[in-house]
Design a protein around this motif. Structure first.
Motif, PDB file in Angstrom:
ATOM      1  N   TRP A 255       0.841  -1.209   0.000  1.00 24.04           N
ATOM      2  CA  TRP A 255       0.000   0.000   0.000  1.00 24.04           C
ATOM      3  C   TRP A 255       0.873   1.253   0.000  1.00 24.04           C
ATOM      4  CZ3 TRP A 255      -0.552   3.596   4.131  1.00 24.04           C
ATOM      5  CH2 TRP A 255      -1.493   4.606   3.887  1.00 24.04           C
ATOM      6  N   CYS A 256       1.908   1.268   0.836  1.00 26.98           N
ATOM      7  CA  CYS A 256       2.821   2.419   0.868  1.00 26.98           C
ATOM      8  C   CYS A 256       3.464   2.641  -0.506  1.00 26.98           C
ATOM      9  CB  CYS A 256       3.912   2.214   1.915  1.00 26.98           C
ATOM     10  SG  CYS A 256       3.327   2.110   3.624  1.00 26.98           S
ATOM     11  N   ARG A 257       3.895   1.555  -1.134  1.00 29.65           N
ATOM     12  CA  ARG A 257       4.526   1.649  -2.451  1.00 29.65           C
ATOM     13  C   ARG A 257       3.548   2.169  -3.493  1.00 29.65           C
ATOM     14  NH1 ARG A 257       9.441   2.040  -4.114  1.00 29.65           N
ATOM     15  NH2 ARG A 257       8.410   3.916  -4.851  1.00 29.65           N
ATOM     16  N   HIS A 258       2.291   1.701  -3.417  1.00 29.84           N
ATOM     17  CA  HIS A 258       1.267   2.170  -4.362  1.00 29.84           C
ATOM     18  C   HIS A 258       1.031   3.663  -4.193  1.00 29.84           C
ATOM     19  CE1 HIS A 258      -2.392   2.215  -6.788  1.00 29.84           C
ATOM     20  NE2 HIS A 258      -2.949   2.901  -5.811  1.00 29.84           N
TER      21      HIS A 258
ATOM     22  N   ASP B 217       3.783   9.350  -9.980  1.00 32.24           N
ATOM     23  CA  ASP B 217       3.454   8.864 -11.318  1.00 32.24           C
ATOM     24  C   ASP B 217       4.517   7.876 -11.803  1.00 32.24           C
ATOM     25  OD1 ASP B 217       1.696   8.703 -13.420  1.00 32.24           O
ATOM     26  OD2 ASP B 217       2.690  10.250 -14.587  1.00 32.24           O
ATOM     27  N   GLN B 218       4.771   6.874 -10.960  1.00 34.47           N
ATOM     28  CA  GLN B 218       5.770   5.859 -11.274  1.00 34.47           C
ATOM     29  C   GLN B 218       5.142   4.468 -11.207  1.00 34.47           C
ATOM     30  OE1 GLN B 218       8.755   6.606  -8.267  1.00 34.47           O
ATOM     31  NE2 GLN B 218       9.836   8.067  -9.558  1.00 34.47           N
TER      32      GLN B 218
ATOM     33  N   ALA C 131      -7.693  11.008  -4.561  1.00 36.18           N
ATOM     34  CA  ALA C 131      -8.210   9.672  -4.849  1.00 36.18           C
ATOM     35  C   ALA C 131      -7.641   8.644  -3.872  1.00 36.18           C
ATOM     36  CB  ALA C 131      -7.875   9.280  -6.288  1.00 36.18           C
ATOM     37  N   LEU C 132      -6.353   8.761  -3.564  1.00 35.31           N
ATOM     38  CA  LEU C 132      -5.731   7.842  -2.597  1.00 35.31           C
ATOM     39  C   LEU C 132      -6.418   7.945  -1.239  1.00 35.31           C
ATOM     40  CD1 LEU C 132      -1.881   8.212  -3.193  1.00 35.31           C
ATOM     41  CD2 LEU C 132      -3.273   6.177  -3.604  1.00 35.31           C
ATOM     42  N   GLU C 133      -6.618   9.182  -0.773  1.00 36.76           N
ATOM     43  CA  GLU C 133      -7.250   9.382   0.528  1.00 36.76           C
ATOM     44  C   GLU C 133      -8.663   8.814   0.530  1.00 36.76           C
ATOM     45  OE1 GLU C 133      -6.860  13.604   0.793  1.00 36.76           O
ATOM     46  OE2 GLU C 133      -4.946  13.511   1.867  1.00 36.76           O
TER      47      GLU C 133
ATOM     48  N   LEU D 293     -10.897   1.076   4.332  1.00 32.65           N
ATOM     49  CA  LEU D 293     -10.848   0.881   5.784  1.00 32.65           C
ATOM     50  C   LEU D 293     -12.245   0.756   6.389  1.00 32.65           C
ATOM     51  CD1 LEU D 293      -8.024   3.361   6.905  1.00 32.65           C
ATOM     52  CD2 LEU D 293      -7.836   0.911   6.468  1.00 32.65           C
ATOM     53  N   ALA D 294     -13.207   1.392   5.742  1.00 30.91           N
ATOM     54  CA  ALA D 294     -14.589   1.329   6.224  1.00 30.91           C
ATOM     55  C   ALA D 294     -15.316   0.087   5.732  1.00 30.91           C
ATOM     56  CB  ALA D 294     -15.345   2.584   5.789  1.00 30.91           C
ATOM     57  N   GLY D 295     -14.626  -0.747   4.938  1.00 28.36           N
ATOM     58  CA  GLY D 295     -15.228  -1.997   4.483  1.00 28.36           C
ATOM     59  C   GLY D 295     -15.796  -1.966   3.089  1.00 28.36           C
ATOM     60  N   ALA D 296     -15.616  -0.868   2.353  1.00 23.52           N
ATOM     61  CA  ALA D 296     -16.129  -0.802   0.982  1.00 23.52           C
ATOM     62  C   ALA D 296     -15.303  -1.707   0.069  1.00 23.52           C
ATOM     63  CB  ALA D 296     -16.080   0.638   0.474  1.00 23.52           C
ATOM     64  N   PRO D 297     -15.942  -2.366  -0.893  1.00 23.94           N
ATOM     65  CA  PRO D 297     -15.194  -3.230  -1.812  1.00 23.94           C
ATOM     66  C   PRO D 297     -14.316  -2.400  -2.745  1.00 23.94           C
ATOM     67  CG  PRO D 297     -17.485  -3.044  -2.500  1.00 23.94           C
ATOM     68  CD  PRO D 297     -17.391  -2.375  -1.166  1.00 23.94           C
ATOM     69  N   THR D 298     -13.176  -2.954  -3.133  1.00 28.53           N
ATOM     70  CA  THR D 298     -12.278  -2.261  -4.050  1.00 28.53           C
ATOM     71  C   THR D 298     -11.565  -3.281  -4.914  1.00 28.53           C
ATOM     72  OG1 THR D 298     -10.295  -0.873  -4.202  1.00 28.53           O
ATOM     73  CG2 THR D 298     -10.486  -2.248  -2.264  1.00 28.53           C
ATOM     74  N   ALA D 299     -11.332  -2.924  -6.166  1.00 29.87           N
ATOM     75  CA  ALA D 299     -10.635  -3.821  -7.089  1.00 29.87           C
ATOM     76  C   ALA D 299      -9.124  -3.664  -6.992  1.00 29.87           C
ATOM     77  CB  ALA D 299     -11.095  -3.570  -8.527  1.00 29.87           C
ATOM     78  N   GLU D 300      -8.653  -2.559  -6.411  1.00 30.70           N
ATOM     79  CA  GLU D 300      -7.221  -2.302  -6.341  1.00 30.70           C
ATOM     80  C   GLU D 300      -6.597  -3.130  -5.208  1.00 30.70           C
ATOM     81  OE1 GLU D 300      -3.560  -1.527  -6.304  1.00 30.70           O
ATOM     82  OE2 GLU D 300      -4.727  -0.641  -7.956  1.00 30.70           O
ATOM     83  N   PRO D 301      -5.641  -4.003  -5.532  1.00 28.31           N
ATOM     84  CA  PRO D 301      -5.059  -4.876  -4.497  1.00 28.31           C
ATOM     85  C   PRO D 301      -4.468  -4.131  -3.309  1.00 28.31           C
ATOM     86  CG  PRO D 301      -4.417  -5.631  -6.687  1.00 28.31           C
ATOM     87  CD  PRO D 301      -5.106  -4.312  -6.866  1.00 28.31           C
TER      88      PRO D 301
END
Length: 328
Positions: free
Chosen positions: A55-58, A65-66, A87-89, A96-104
């Protein structure tokens, strides 16, 4: 700032194993030093450590932009750094609130937070470091630079310590100290590279004392002065590395081994920058495979020594992380 525990639930074992394996593969390409140290953790700690780091690396890659720390060609239609940060925030808080996300990476931080009870405030503190870069913050004093070091690295040390089941405020302080030491080393190593993209982490007071302007950092004629400033950063990191050593005893032996190995690798990078002097930016200071293997052995010795060494009181002169507010 909320310090509440996130509301999501940990992943099931199979999904977590798949996500950790994906994080480990990407980190092996983007951060060889961390990947090498992480192999020394026990299996479960390694999974969480890899996922937190992913997550930190992402986040770091998104702001810069790398991809895995390497530059790529940017399209004019892509979002600005400020938009990427927003967008990151947004997506981190949703995960963290439990919403689904496609981003690993967001699934990763959500699992680590739920599994280890990471306070949300620590996650937000790390995101605040990226905001300092996006806003092109300048630092007047070394205290302000150390505050930046806390946000981008010290708080990661705190989160890692929680993952490693360290207990007590002193243990978390020592973990923060190691993150700060790492970041001071990074700043020293990357002074010229960072200046090329307009990022100056050296405090204005230090530049004034050295009689050098930010623009002159890039001028080869001022390289000896830049080297002296880098030396000053490396020297400043030393007591933080020293404090971190006395935190190893709060960790399991396997975790202490991994942390001690990373401690040695990063400290060596700083010492190399100092030894190279004005030539330190002719090539990027790094540790090779042989050196990393040496630090694996030294790390085991340091982890054992820390258990037999009387813990020294943390120096009061060190910059100290902000304490979470106590419930009223």
């Amino acid at each position: 700032m909320s310090l509440s525990t996130p509301l999501n639930l940990p992943l099931d074992p199979e999904a977590r194993a798949d996500l950790a394996a994906m994080a480990e593969r990407s980190i092996a390409r983007g951060s060889k030093s961390f990947a090498a140290a992480a192999r020394l953790f026990d299996a479960e700690t390694r999974k969480s450590a890899m996922m937190l780091y992913a997550w930190c690396r992402h986040c770091d890659d998104a702001i810069d932009d790398q991809r895995l720390g390497f530059a790529r060609r940017r399209l004019a239609t892509e979002p600005s750094p400020a938009e990427r940060l927003e967008a990151l925030e947004r997506e981190t808080l949703a995960a963290l609130a439990g919403a689904p996300t496609a981003e690993p990476s967001f699934r990763a931080i959500a699992d680590v937070s739920a599994r280890h009870g990471l306070p949300q405030g620590l996650v937000l503190d790390h995101l605040a470091g990226y905001r300092m870069d996006v806003e092109e913050r300048r630092y007047d004093t070394i205290g302000e630079t150390l505050q930046y070091c806390y946000h981008v690295a010290g708080v990661v040390g705190v989160m890692m310590a929680i993952v490693m089941k360290a207990e007590g405020e002193d243990a978390l302080d020592r973990a923060c100290d190691l993150g700060i030491a790492f970041q001071l080393t990074n700043i020293a190593r990357d002074i010229v590279e960072d200046a090329r993209v307009g990022r100056i982490y050296l405090p204005r007071e230090w530049l004034a004392e050295a009689d050098i302007t930010p623009a002159q950092i890039l001028d080869p004629r001022f390289r000896p002065v830049v080297a002296l400033l880098a030396h000053r950063l490396v020297d400043l990191a030393e007591p933080y590395y020293g404090s971190a050593f006395h935190g190893l005893g709060a960790l399991s032996l396997r975790s202490a081994w991994a942390v001690a190995m990373a401690h040695g690798v990063y400290r060596e990078i700083g010492l190399e920058v100092k030894a190279l002097g004005p030539a330190a930016w002719d090539r990027r200071a790094a540790t090779g495979r042989t050196s990393k293997l040496r630090h694996v052995a030294l790390g085991a010795a340091k982890a054992g020594l820390a258990r037999r060494t009387r813990v020294q009181e943390r120096p009061a002169t060190l910059w100290t992380r902000p304490r979470p507010a106590k419930p009223s």
